[in-house]
Design a protein around this motif. Structure first.
Motif, short mmCIF file in Angstrom:
data_model
loop_
_atom_site.label_atom_id
_atom_site.label_comp_id
_atom_site.label_asym_id
_atom_site.label_seq_id
_atom_site.Cartn_x
_atom_site.Cartn_y
_atom_site.Cartn_z
N GLN A 112 47.33 47.65 41.05
CA GLN A 112 47.46 46.71 41.53
C GLN A 112 48.46 46.45 42.84
N PRO A 113 47.81 45.43 43.56
CA PRO A 113 48.66 45.40 45.27
C PRO A 113 49.69 43.64 44.92
N LEU A 114 50.29 44.03 43.80
CA LEU A 114 50.92 42.82 43.34
C LEU A 114 52.36 42.93 44.12
N GLY A 115 53.27 42.40 44.80
CA GLY A 115 54.40 43.16 45.77
C GLY A 115 54.71 44.79 45.89
N THR A 116 54.58 45.38 45.14
CA THR A 116 54.65 47.12 45.54
C THR A 116 53.27 47.30 44.65
N VAL A 117 52.31 47.99 45.19
CA VAL A 117 51.26 48.42 44.54
C VAL A 117 51.78 49.30 42.88
N SER A 118 51.05 49.59 42.68
CA SER A 118 51.27 49.73 41.25
C SER A 118 50.36 49.90 40.90
N ARG A 119 50.59 50.67 38.55
CA ARG A 119 48.95 50.51 38.08
C ARG A 119 48.15 51.10 38.06
N TYR A 120 48.23 52.22 38.89
CA TYR A 120 46.99 53.06 39.20
C TYR A 120 46.29 53.67 38.32
N PHE A 121 44.90 54.07 38.20
CA PHE A 121 43.96 53.42 37.88
C PHE A 121 43.66 55.59 37.53
N ASP A 122 44.33 55.49 37.02
CA ASP A 122 43.28 57.39 36.23
C ASP A 122 42.06 57.26 35.70
N GLY A 123 41.44 57.40 36.67
CA GLY A 123 39.46 57.87 35.45
C GLY A 123 39.17 57.17 37.15
N GLN A 124 37.51 57.07 37.02
CA GLN A 124 36.39 56.79 37.49
C GLN A 124 36.24 55.21 37.08
N ILE A 125 36.20 54.47 38.46
CA ILE A 125 34.67 52.98 38.56
C ILE A 125 33.95 52.93 38.71
N ARG A 126 33.10 52.24 38.37
CA ARG A 126 32.03 51.73 38.95
C ARG A 126 31.63 50.25 39.25
N HIS A 127 30.29 50.06 40.10
CA HIS A 127 30.31 48.52 39.88
C HIS A 127 31.52 47.75 39.61
N ALA A 128 32.57 47.70 40.64
CA ALA A 128 33.34 46.64 40.92
C ALA A 128 32.75 45.40 41.26
N MET A 129 32.72 43.99 40.66
CA MET A 129 31.92 43.10 40.96
C MET A 129 33.25 41.74 41.16
N LEU A 130 32.88 40.87 41.28
CA LEU A 130 33.58 39.88 41.49
C LEU A 130 32.81 38.62 42.11
N TRP A 131 32.92 37.32 41.83
CA TRP A 131 31.80 35.63 41.40
C TRP A 131 32.88 35.22 41.90
N HIS A 132 32.48 34.03 43.00
CA HIS A 132 33.33 33.08 42.74
C HIS A 132 32.84 31.97 41.98
N ARG A 133 32.89 31.92 40.72
CA ARG A 133 32.05 31.62 39.63
C ARG A 133 31.77 31.76 37.69
N ALA A 134 31.56 31.33 36.81
CA ALA A 134 32.34 31.64 35.86
C ALA A 134 30.73 32.25 35.50
N LEU A 135 30.28 33.66 34.96
CA LEU A 135 29.48 33.93 34.78
C LEU A 135 28.96 33.15 33.29
N SER A 136 28.18 32.80 32.88
CA SER A 136 27.90 32.36 31.71
C SER A 136 27.96 34.10 30.62
N ASP A 137 27.55 33.89 29.18
CA ASP A 137 27.35 34.61 27.85
C ASP A 137 26.13 35.55 28.26
N ALA A 138 25.34 34.91 28.87
CA ALA A 138 23.73 35.72 28.99
C ALA A 138 23.95 36.67 30.27
N GLU A 139 24.74 36.45 31.06
CA GLU A 139 24.73 37.05 32.46
C GLU A 139 25.25 38.09 32.10
#
Length: 168
Positions: A112-139
């Motif tokens: 979390q790069p908020l002020g001081t970077v914190s709350r580092y994730f300890d594990g694996q993340i894949r397919h991090a995605m961001l859309w500038h719209r609200a995806l539907s339940d079906a999507e």
């Protein structure tokens, strides 16, 4: 910045502290942000929206599985008063209060790069995605059901991926 949908697959390997998967934050202060985090005490995904006036947050109704791949998505609606959170193939959890955000230039995956970077994730993340719209339940359900879509086709996705454009 609304509407926004953020989603990812994650595998937690250390389950003792709250950890950020995806976060969009301001340059200053300690609260102006939108984020998805794992909460180890309840094994839920925590969705947060904060401003200098305060933070509004909710936890998923479904739990994640420690040591396994899990899917999560957070949808922040365009009316800035509603947000949904999804974990794996479970029902969404909706909260009717959301603090309005603006000027969120920092994007973090695994911290979390908020002020001081914190709350580092300890594990694996894949397919991090961001859309500038609200995806539907079906999507959201399709993203969960087709975890390897990114390797096979870019044409089936709705909206733009972060690697293509953060905002339209």
């Amino acid at each position: 910045p609304y509407p926004i949908t953020m989603a990812c697959w994650f595998n937690v390997t250390q389950d003792t502290t709250e950890q950020t998967m995806i976060s969009i934050c301001s340059n200053t202060g300690t609260t102006t942000q939108l984020s998805l985090r794992v909460r180890p005490t309840t094994r839920t995904v925590h969705q947060s929206a904060g401003t200098a006036a305060g933070t509004s947050s909710n936890d998923s109704g479904n739990t994640y599985n420690y040591g396994f791949w899990n899917f999560t998505a957070g949808v922040y609606m365009s009316d800035a008063t509603t947000r949904n959170i999804y974990v794996n193939n479970g029902a969404k959890t909706t909260q009717a209060v959301l603090r309005a955000q603006s000027d969120l230039p920092n994007f973090g995956i695994g911290a979390q790069p908020l002020g001081t970077v914190s709350r580092y994730f300890d594990g694996q993340i894949r397919h991090a995605m961001l859309w500038h719209r609200a995806l539907s339940d079906a999507e959201i359900a399709w993203l969960y059901a087709e975890p390897d879509w990114m390797y096979t086709s870019y044409t089936r996705i709705w909206g733009k991926l972060l690697t293509q454009a953060l905002f339209e």
